[in-house]
Design an enzyme around this catalytic site. Sequence first.
Site, PDB file in Angstrom:
ATOM      1  N   ASP A   8       0.899  -1.166   0.157  1.00  0.00           N
ATOM      2  CA  ASP A   8       0.005   0.029   0.026  1.00  0.00           C
ATOM      3  C   ASP A   8       0.868   1.115   0.085  1.00  0.00           C
ATOM      4  O   ASP A   8       1.463   1.505   1.147  1.00  0.00           O
ATOM      5  CB  ASP A   8      -1.046   0.040   1.143  1.00  0.00           C
ATOM      6  CG  ASP A   8      -1.829  -1.277   1.276  1.00  0.00           C
ATOM      7  OD1 ASP A   8      -0.991  -2.223   1.144  1.00  0.00           O
ATOM      8  OD2 ASP A   8      -2.930  -1.102   1.827  1.00  0.00           O
ATOM      9  N   GLU A  39      -4.219   1.573  -2.739  1.00  0.00           N
ATOM     10  CA  GLU A  39      -5.619   2.081  -2.413  1.00  0.00           C
ATOM     11  C   GLU A  39      -5.254   3.277  -1.292  1.00  0.00           C
ATOM     12  O   GLU A  39      -6.440   3.631  -0.843  1.00  0.00           O
ATOM     13  CB  GLU A  39      -6.129   0.937  -1.549  1.00  0.00           C
ATOM     14  CG  GLU A  39      -5.538   0.462  -0.213  1.00  0.00           C
ATOM     15  CD  GLU A  39      -6.092  -0.040   0.807  1.00  0.00           C
ATOM     16  OE1 GLU A  39      -7.487  -0.143   0.557  1.00  0.00           O
ATOM     17  OE2 GLU A  39      -6.000  -0.280   2.081  1.00  0.00           O
ATOM     18  N   ASN A  40      -4.173   3.685  -0.784  1.00  0.00           N
ATOM     19  CA  ASN A  40      -4.037   4.728   0.023  1.00  0.00           C
ATOM     20  C   ASN A  40      -3.086   5.826  -0.315  1.00  0.00           C
ATOM     21  O   ASN A  40      -2.782   6.684   0.215  1.00  0.00           O
ATOM     22  CB  ASN A  40      -3.292   4.205   1.434  1.00  0.00           C
ATOM     23  CG  ASN A  40      -4.068   3.140   1.967  1.00  0.00           C
ATOM     24  OD1 ASN A  40      -3.485   2.039   2.109  1.00  0.00           O
ATOM     25  ND2 ASN A  40      -5.370   3.422   2.761  1.00  0.00           N
ATOM     26  N   ASP A  67      -9.984  -2.178   0.121  1.00  0.00           N
ATOM     27  CA  ASP A  67     -11.241  -1.631   0.745  1.00  0.00           C
ATOM     28  C   ASP A  67     -11.499  -0.125   0.626  1.00  0.00           C
ATOM     29  O   ASP A  67     -12.869   0.419   0.633  1.00  0.00           O
ATOM     30  CB  ASP A  67     -11.641  -2.122   2.204  1.00  0.00           C
ATOM     31  CG  ASP A  67     -10.407  -1.336   3.104  1.00  0.00           C
ATOM     32  OD1 ASP A  67      -9.102  -1.576   2.473  1.00  0.00           O
ATOM     33  OD2 ASP A  67     -10.552  -1.216   4.089  1.00  0.00           O
ATOM     34  N   HIS A  68     -10.421   0.640   0.132  1.00  0.00           N
ATOM     35  CA  HIS A  68     -10.580   2.096  -0.073  1.00  0.00           C
ATOM     36  C   HIS A  68     -10.677   2.337  -1.486  1.00  0.00           C
ATOM     37  O   HIS A  68     -10.448   3.547  -1.852  1.00  0.00           O
ATOM     38  CB  HIS A  68      -9.210   2.770   0.743  1.00  0.00           C
ATOM     39  CG  HIS A  68      -9.250   2.723   2.004  1.00  0.00           C
ATOM     40  ND1 HIS A  68     -10.163   3.475   2.720  1.00  0.00           N
ATOM     41  CD2 HIS A  68      -8.556   2.138   3.013  1.00  0.00           C
ATOM     42  CE1 HIS A  68      -9.925   3.345   4.143  1.00  0.00           C
ATOM     43  NE2 HIS A  68      -9.061   2.319   4.202  1.00  0.00           N
ATOM     44  N   HIS A 154      -6.468  -8.888   0.368  1.00  0.00           N
ATOM     45  CA  HIS A 154      -6.425  -7.695   0.965  1.00  0.00           C
ATOM     46  C   HIS A 154      -7.390  -7.828   2.327  1.00  0.00           C
ATOM     47  O   HIS A 154      -8.628  -8.047   2.210  1.00  0.00           O
ATOM     48  CB  HIS A 154      -6.914  -6.473   0.005  1.00  0.00           C
ATOM     49  CG  HIS A 154      -6.559  -5.191   0.637  1.00  0.00           C
ATOM     50  ND1 HIS A 154      -5.789  -4.406   0.667  1.00  0.00           N
ATOM     51  CD2 HIS A 154      -7.888  -4.433   1.364  1.00  0.00           C
ATOM     52  CE1 HIS A 154      -5.716  -3.175   0.984  1.00  0.00           C
ATOM     53  NE2 HIS A 154      -6.843  -3.104   1.689  1.00  0.00           N
ATOM     54  N   HIS A 179      -3.142  -4.591   3.054  1.00  0.00           N
ATOM     55  CA  HIS A 179      -4.023  -3.828   3.880  1.00  0.00           C
ATOM     56  C   HIS A 179      -3.666  -3.388   5.568  1.00  0.00           C
ATOM     57  O   HIS A 179      -3.917  -2.385   5.863  1.00  0.00           O
ATOM     58  CB  HIS A 179      -5.392  -4.612   3.983  1.00  0.00           C
ATOM     59  CG  HIS A 179      -6.267  -4.193   5.089  1.00  0.00           C
ATOM     60  ND1 HIS A 179      -7.006  -2.899   4.626  1.00  0.00           N
ATOM     61  CD2 HIS A 179      -6.803  -4.473   6.233  1.00  0.00           C
ATOM     62  CE1 HIS A 179      -7.940  -2.511   5.849  1.00  0.00           C
ATOM     63  NE2 HIS A 179      -7.930  -3.555   6.515  1.00  0.00           N
ATOM     64  N   HIS A 181      -0.613  -2.512   6.566  1.00  0.00           N
ATOM     65  CA  HIS A 181       0.465  -1.610   6.322  1.00  0.00           C
ATOM     66  C   HIS A 181       1.790  -2.184   6.913  1.00  0.00           C
ATOM     67  O   HIS A 181       2.792  -1.436   7.146  1.00  0.00           O
ATOM     68  CB  HIS A 181       0.225  -0.366   6.866  1.00  0.00           C
ATOM     69  CG  HIS A 181      -1.050   0.425   5.759  1.00  0.00           C
ATOM     70  ND1 HIS A 181      -1.288   1.655   5.646  1.00  0.00           N
ATOM     71  CD2 HIS A 181      -1.779  -0.408   4.792  1.00  0.00           C
ATOM     72  CE1 HIS A 181      -2.188   1.754   4.927  1.00  0.00           C
ATOM     73  NE2 HIS A 181      -2.470   0.735   4.220  1.00  0.00           N
TER      74      HIS A 181
HETATM   75 FE   FE2 Z   1      -7.152  -1.583   3.035  1.00  0.00          FE
HETATM   76 FE   FE2 Z   2      -4.081   0.177   3.062  1.00  0.00          FE
END
Ligand code: FE2
Ligand code: FE2
Length: 270
Positions: A8, A39-40, A67-68, A154, A179, A181
Amino acid sequence: MKLLFLGDVMGRGGRRAVAERLPGLRSEWGLDFVVVNGENATGGMGLSGEHAQGLLEAGADCVTLGDHAFDQKDMLRAIEGEPRILRPLNFAKGAPGRGHRVFSDARGRKVLVAQVLGQVFMKRAFDDPFSALDATLRAHVLGGAVQAAIVDIHCEATSEKMGVGHFCDGRASLVVGTHTHIPTADAQILPGGTAYLSDAGMCGDYDSVIGMEKEEPLRRFVTGMAKGRFSPAMADVTLSGVYVETDDRTGHATRIEMVRQGGRLAQAGP
Ligand SMILES: [Fe+2]
Ligand SMILES: [Fe+2]
């Protein structure tokens, strides 16, 4: 093939580090295919279409989400116009974009990439990741139609990640978690030939709470009350992920190495 998966990417600091360092790693390590979890990458929450292009231009062949996925609303449209961005297979019925795709590397070798969300300790009840993955892997046989297959699982729980790893063993070249991190130290080749790592970690500043400036999360832990907003830490970024070599004939892994480049984490690489 020589594969690199980076975890991520966290905010502007993570994007900048990928842009500065990934082109060098690509040539230095002779990489054939690179997947980056984005995703981040936009302010720690989701990924904008513009920032996705930045990751692709830096040398990612594929950008996965999580999920983001759609925290940045323009991704709802951007993903339809950019097939190199993947969202989880089981994100939601009717979600835009797609959860898997077969790519070609520079020599024409076929690489399947798929992402799924786990169900354990996740904020929302996502559909069963195992049946979604099973259908995808059955449709793209490793060592047959595809020379390599990469699965991004994830989710929060290492137990669920290991379950997915064993479920895919022999059918994927690499199963890697994202996910949380935080990188795990269990890089291995499973008995059936699938390279596995429970979590790739993040491309972010580890003087933080999972990539966010530590003051506000610490305040919330200590006092139980929110006062400010979370913002990504940006000082000293470690690129974190995993490097894998595969046999083109079987698609199975022959080597796996953890990757931690730059920043404050103990360094690792091939
Ligand atoms: Fe995530
Ligand atoms: Fe993440």
